[in-house]
Enzyme design. Sequence first.
Site, PDB file in Angstrom:
ATOM      1  N   SER A  22      28.354 -35.048 -26.926  1.00  0.00           N
ATOM      2  CA  SER A  22      28.015 -36.480 -26.955  1.00  0.00           C
ATOM      3  C   SER A  22      26.736 -36.718 -26.165  1.00  0.00           C
ATOM      4  CB  SER A  22      29.148 -37.312 -26.355  1.00  0.00           C
ATOM      5  OG  SER A  22      30.346 -37.089 -27.048  1.00  0.00           O
ATOM      6  N   HIS A  44      34.114 -33.661 -32.741  1.00  0.00           N
ATOM      7  CA  HIS A  44      35.429 -34.214 -32.363  1.00  0.00           C
ATOM      8  C   HIS A  44      36.242 -34.548 -33.625  1.00  0.00           C
ATOM      9  CE1 HIS A  44      33.228 -35.870 -28.596  1.00  0.00           C
ATOM     10  NE2 HIS A  44      34.044 -34.961 -28.142  1.00  0.00           N
ATOM     11  N   ARG A  76      33.914 -24.863 -27.416  1.00  0.00           N
ATOM     12  CA  ARG A  76      32.640 -24.593 -28.097  1.00  0.00           C
ATOM     13  C   ARG A  76      32.036 -23.279 -27.652  1.00  0.00           C
ATOM     14  NH1 ARG A  76      30.444 -30.311 -26.295  1.00  0.00           N
ATOM     15  NH2 ARG A  76      31.837 -29.630 -24.631  1.00  0.00           N
ATOM     16  N   LYS A  98      31.862 -40.321 -15.056  1.00  0.00           N
ATOM     17  CA  LYS A  98      30.577 -40.532 -15.738  1.00  0.00           C
ATOM     18  C   LYS A  98      30.397 -42.012 -16.108  1.00  0.00           C
ATOM     19  CE  LYS A  98      31.729 -36.477 -18.507  1.00  0.00           C
ATOM     20  NZ  LYS A  98      32.070 -36.095 -19.882  1.00  0.00           N
TER      21      LYS A  98
HETATM   22  P1  ADP Z   1      35.766 -34.662 -21.825  1.00  0.00           P
HETATM   23  O1  ADP Z   1      35.025 -35.575 -20.906  1.00  0.00           O
HETATM   24  O2  ADP Z   1      37.253 -34.736 -21.672  1.00  0.00           O
HETATM   25  O3  ADP Z   1      35.250 -33.245 -21.841  1.00  0.00           O
HETATM   26  P2  ADP Z   1      34.608 -34.968 -24.443  1.00  0.00           P
HETATM   27  O4  ADP Z   1      34.604 -36.182 -25.288  1.00  0.00           O
HETATM   28  O5  ADP Z   1      33.289 -34.433 -24.008  1.00  0.00           O
HETATM   29  O6  ADP Z   1      35.553 -35.321 -23.242  1.00  0.00           O
HETATM   30  O7  ADP Z   1      35.375 -33.782 -25.190  1.00  0.00           O
HETATM   31  C1  ADP Z   1      36.736 -33.871 -25.542  1.00  0.00           C
HETATM   32  C2  ADP Z   1      37.193 -32.514 -26.081  1.00  0.00           C
HETATM   33  O8  ADP Z   1      36.497 -32.217 -27.286  1.00  0.00           O
HETATM   34  C3  ADP Z   1      36.929 -31.335 -25.138  1.00  0.00           C
HETATM   35  O9  ADP Z   1      38.000 -30.419 -25.235  1.00  0.00           O
HETATM   36  C4  ADP Z   1      35.670 -30.709 -25.694  1.00  0.00           C
HETATM   37  O10 ADP Z   1      35.610 -29.326 -25.393  1.00  0.00           O
HETATM   38  C5  ADP Z   1      35.870 -30.955 -27.189  1.00  0.00           C
HETATM   39  N1  ADP Z   1      34.603 -31.028 -27.908  1.00  0.00           N
HETATM   40  C6  ADP Z   1      33.499 -31.717 -27.560  1.00  0.00           C
HETATM   41  N2  ADP Z   1      32.528 -31.562 -28.482  1.00  0.00           N
HETATM   42  C7  ADP Z   1      33.030 -30.731 -29.420  1.00  0.00           C
HETATM   43  C8  ADP Z   1      32.500 -30.136 -30.623  1.00  0.00           C
HETATM   44  N3  ADP Z   1      31.249 -30.347 -31.006  1.00  0.00           N
HETATM   45  N4  ADP Z   1      33.301 -29.348 -31.357  1.00  0.00           N
HETATM   46  C9  ADP Z   1      34.564 -29.092 -30.949  1.00  0.00           C
HETATM   47  N5  ADP Z   1      35.112 -29.586 -29.820  1.00  0.00           N
HETATM   48  C10 ADP Z   1      34.364 -30.392 -29.066  1.00  0.00           C
END
Ligand code: ADP
Length: 173
Positions: free
Chosen positions: A128, A17, A90, A41
């Site tokens: 995460s 992120h 990803r 969640k």
């Molecule tokens: P959500 O519940 O909205 O998916 P996340 O915190 O899981 O929230 O992810 C937020 C954004 O960051 C999403 O667009 C996800 O695809 C992207 N994302 C999550 N992990 C990574 C990563 N390792 N590298 C790049 N983008 C990521």
Amino acid sequence: MKIAVFPGSFDPLTLGHLDLIKRGSALFDQLAVAVMTNRSKEPLFTVDERVEQIKEAVSGLDNVSVITTSGLTVDLMNRIGADYLMRGLRNTTDFQYERDIAAMNNFLDDQCETIFFLARPEYQHLSSSMLKEVTSAGGDISAYLPKNINEALKQRLKEKKLLKVKEHNEKTR
Ligand code: ADP
């Protein structure tokens, strides 16, 4: 002025992120990282905790702010005058999910332009939830989390009695 929003759960924020935030900060004039409060969640960290953690992690980036939001992202964008919605990809699973969200946001507001960043290869496998699972099982994933968040994660899992410590593993072998 190019203003973007990067919404997500960030429970917790990973270096994947953070890499996106740095790249967005270089591309846009202003970037608001928006911690979503209305996700189904069950989160490990409260929204306020996540906001504080992210603020610390982005403290060197002057054009990045951290806010909370519930409800529609397009409403948030209209409130703060953002034209761009930033998300990360990803893999193909992300692509299919993100494509549908982008189409829906575009239906709700045809001014909403989603900009996708491809995850860097070194962060493509990170989520995460995976980092929470591995930490909980006693793995060291400090290379994938900002330092403050790695500490907070271990502490929270310990409080919830979800942290396996090596000593314990060895005794029970
Ligand atoms: P959500 O519940 O909205 O998916 P996340 O915190 O899981 O929230 O992810 C937020 C954004 O960051 C999403 O667009 C996800 O695809 C992207 N994302 C999550 N992990 C990574 C990563 N390792 N590298 C790049 N983008 C990521």
